[in-house]
Motif scaffolding. Structure first.
Motif, PDB file in Angstrom:
ATOM      1  N   LEU A 243       0.817  -1.361  -0.160  1.00 52.35           N
ATOM      2  CA  LEU A 243       0.324  -0.139   0.256  1.00 52.35           C
ATOM      3  C   LEU A 243       0.527   1.387   0.086  1.00 52.35           C
ATOM      4  O   LEU A 243       0.864   2.213  -0.309  1.00 52.35           O
ATOM      5  CB  LEU A 243      -0.956   0.211   1.806  1.00 52.35           C
ATOM      6  N   GLY A 244       2.363   1.424   0.555  1.00 49.91           N
ATOM      7  CA  GLY A 244       3.222   2.411   0.682  1.00 49.91           C
ATOM      8  C   GLY A 244       2.808   2.898   2.144  1.00 49.91           C
ATOM      9  O   GLY A 244       3.577   4.407   2.116  1.00 49.91           O
ATOM     10  N   VAL A 245       1.948   2.809   3.118  1.00 47.15           N
ATOM     11  CA  VAL A 245       1.450   3.455   4.059  1.00 47.15           C
ATOM     12  C   VAL A 245       1.676   2.177   5.403  1.00 47.15           C
ATOM     13  O   VAL A 245       0.840   1.041   4.775  1.00 47.15           O
ATOM     14  CB  VAL A 245       0.668   4.442   4.253  1.00 47.15           C
ATOM     15  N   ALA A 246       1.948   2.631   6.859  1.00 49.58           N
ATOM     16  CA  ALA A 246       2.037   1.485   7.648  1.00 49.58           C
ATOM     17  C   ALA A 246       0.463   2.165   8.438  1.00 49.58           C
ATOM     18  O   ALA A 246       1.131   2.963   8.615  1.00 49.58           O
ATOM     19  CB  ALA A 246       3.498   1.011   7.872  1.00 49.58           C
ATOM     20  N   LYS A 247       0.382   1.384   9.269  1.00 41.16           N
ATOM     21  CA  LYS A 247      -0.216   1.170  10.576  1.00 41.16           C
ATOM     22  C   LYS A 247       0.550   2.255  11.448  1.00 41.16           C
ATOM     23  O   LYS A 247       1.759   2.185  11.841  1.00 41.16           O
ATOM     24  CB  LYS A 247      -0.154  -0.032  11.396  1.00 41.16           C
ATOM     25  N   PRO A 248      -0.145   3.862  12.698  1.00 45.30           N
ATOM     26  CA  PRO A 248      -0.967   3.680  12.360  1.00 45.30           C
ATOM     27  C   PRO A 248      -1.363   5.145  11.732  1.00 45.30           C
ATOM     28  O   PRO A 248      -2.436   6.083  12.113  1.00 45.30           O
ATOM     29  CB  PRO A 248      -0.948   4.860  13.761  1.00 45.30           C
ATOM     30  N   ASP A 249      -1.301   4.884  10.016  1.00 47.05           N
ATOM     31  CA  ASP A 249      -1.563   5.556   9.200  1.00 47.05           C
ATOM     32  C   ASP A 249      -3.004   6.071   8.993  1.00 47.05           C
ATOM     33  O   ASP A 249      -3.503   4.487   8.114  1.00 47.05           O
ATOM     34  CB  ASP A 249      -0.751   6.017   7.492  1.00 47.05           C
ATOM     35  N   PRO A 250      -4.040   6.813   8.891  1.00 54.75           N
ATOM     36  CA  PRO A 250      -5.152   6.795   8.230  1.00 54.75           C
ATOM     37  C   PRO A 250      -5.734   5.697   7.132  1.00 54.75           C
ATOM     38  O   PRO A 250      -6.349   4.946   6.787  1.00 54.75           O
ATOM     39  CB  PRO A 250      -5.953   7.733   8.441  1.00 54.75           C
TER      40      PRO A 250
ATOM     41  N   ALA B 238      -0.745  -0.934  20.926  1.00 56.78           N
ATOM     42  CA  ALA B 238      -2.256  -0.315  22.024  1.00 56.78           C
ATOM     43  C   ALA B 238      -2.821   1.015  21.026  1.00 56.78           C
ATOM     44  O   ALA B 238      -3.400   1.521  20.537  1.00 56.78           O
ATOM     45  CB  ALA B 238      -1.877   0.506  22.710  1.00 56.78           C
ATOM     46  N   ALA B 239      -1.094   1.761  20.388  1.00 55.08           N
ATOM     47  CA  ALA B 239      -1.483   3.061  19.531  1.00 55.08           C
ATOM     48  C   ALA B 239      -2.000   2.730  17.817  1.00 55.08           C
ATOM     49  O   ALA B 239      -2.498   3.559  17.611  1.00 55.08           O
ATOM     50  CB  ALA B 239      -0.279   3.882  18.818  1.00 55.08           C
ATOM     51  N   ASN B 240      -1.844   1.743  17.525  1.00 57.17           N
ATOM     52  CA  ASN B 240      -2.822   1.069  16.582  1.00 57.17           C
ATOM     53  C   ASN B 240      -4.068   1.006  16.660  1.00 57.17           C
ATOM     54  O   ASN B 240      -4.381   1.292  15.721  1.00 57.17           O
ATOM     55  CB  ASN B 240      -2.473  -0.254  15.756  1.00 57.17           C
ATOM     56  N   VAL B 241      -4.550   0.270  17.943  1.00 59.68           N
ATOM     57  CA  VAL B 241      -5.649   0.376  17.841  1.00 59.68           C
ATOM     58  C   VAL B 241      -6.438   1.797  18.199  1.00 59.68           C
ATOM     59  O   VAL B 241      -7.719   2.359  17.889  1.00 59.68           O
ATOM     60  CB  VAL B 241      -6.109  -0.305  19.746  1.00 59.68           C
TER      61      VAL B 241
END
Length: 205
Positions: free
Chosen positions: A143-150, A174-177
């Protein structure tokens, strides 16, 4: 957490569905004369990991960079390359309990795996027999972006073909959640299969 009949479950992979035993890695580090954690510090340093999980470099390029960073500690370029090759051959275990839950959920809702991963993810899932474990897989490196990118959460919801607020997002970070909740998703900070089973109970009846 309120129980609900979610239309989609968006689930992290590492730390939830597949688990890595740290013991073989520590044994490798000792064998090659490194301190405990040295390989992980090299591999997951932001300047190495971020390009790998956003697709700026391939998995092979990432691992070559890790080997270069470990050359001094290993004593030679050859030993560092051998260490990284041995590390790359390690395989995780699949949490069969979590896999069974996700399989059951798919009878009533879409399941999408969402991972901050390198370009080797598809190969790894195939090797573990997980190529068909979900309705879709969202890999950050593709995709070219990683969590936590919206954007990665939006892509996962789109892959599930449901609105953001109809999704349950599950991750051991937790930050990703929290990022998912900020977009209107329900979120579960994963700490074990029992809590996951509880929050999915309405989909398991």
């Amino acid at each position: 957490m309120t129980r609900a009949a979610y239309e989609a479950v968006l689930c992290d992979i590492d730390g939830v569905l597949r688990l890595w035993d740290p013991a073989p890695l520590r044994a490798l580090e000792r064998e090659f004369g490194l301190d405990d954690g040295a390989l992980a510090r090299a591999a997951f340093a932001p300047h190495r990991l971020t390009p790998a999980v956003t697709g700026a470099v391939t998995d092979a390029q990432w691992r070559a960079g890790v080997a270069a960073d470990l050359t001094e500690g290993c004593g030679s370029r050859e030993r560092a390359a051998a260490l990284v090759a041995r590390w790359s051959a390690l395989r995780p275990e699949v949490d069969t309990g979590v896999l069974a839950l996700l399989n059951a959920v798919r009878q009533r809702a879409r399941v999408v795996l969402v991972s901050n991963a390198t370009t080797r993810l598809e190969e790894e899932l195939h090797a573990l027999g997980l190529a068909d474990a979900a309705d879709a897989v969202i890999s950050s490196s593709r995709l070219g972006v990683a969590k936590p990118d919206p954007a990665i959460y939006s892509a996962a919801a789109a892959a599930a073909q449901v609105p953001l607020d109809a999704c349950l997002f599950v991750d051991d970070t937790a930050a990703n959640v929290e990022a998912a909740r900020g977009l209107g998703m329900a979120g579960l900070h994963y700490t074990g299969a029992e809590a996951l089973r509880d929050v999915l109970s309405s989909l398991l009846a």
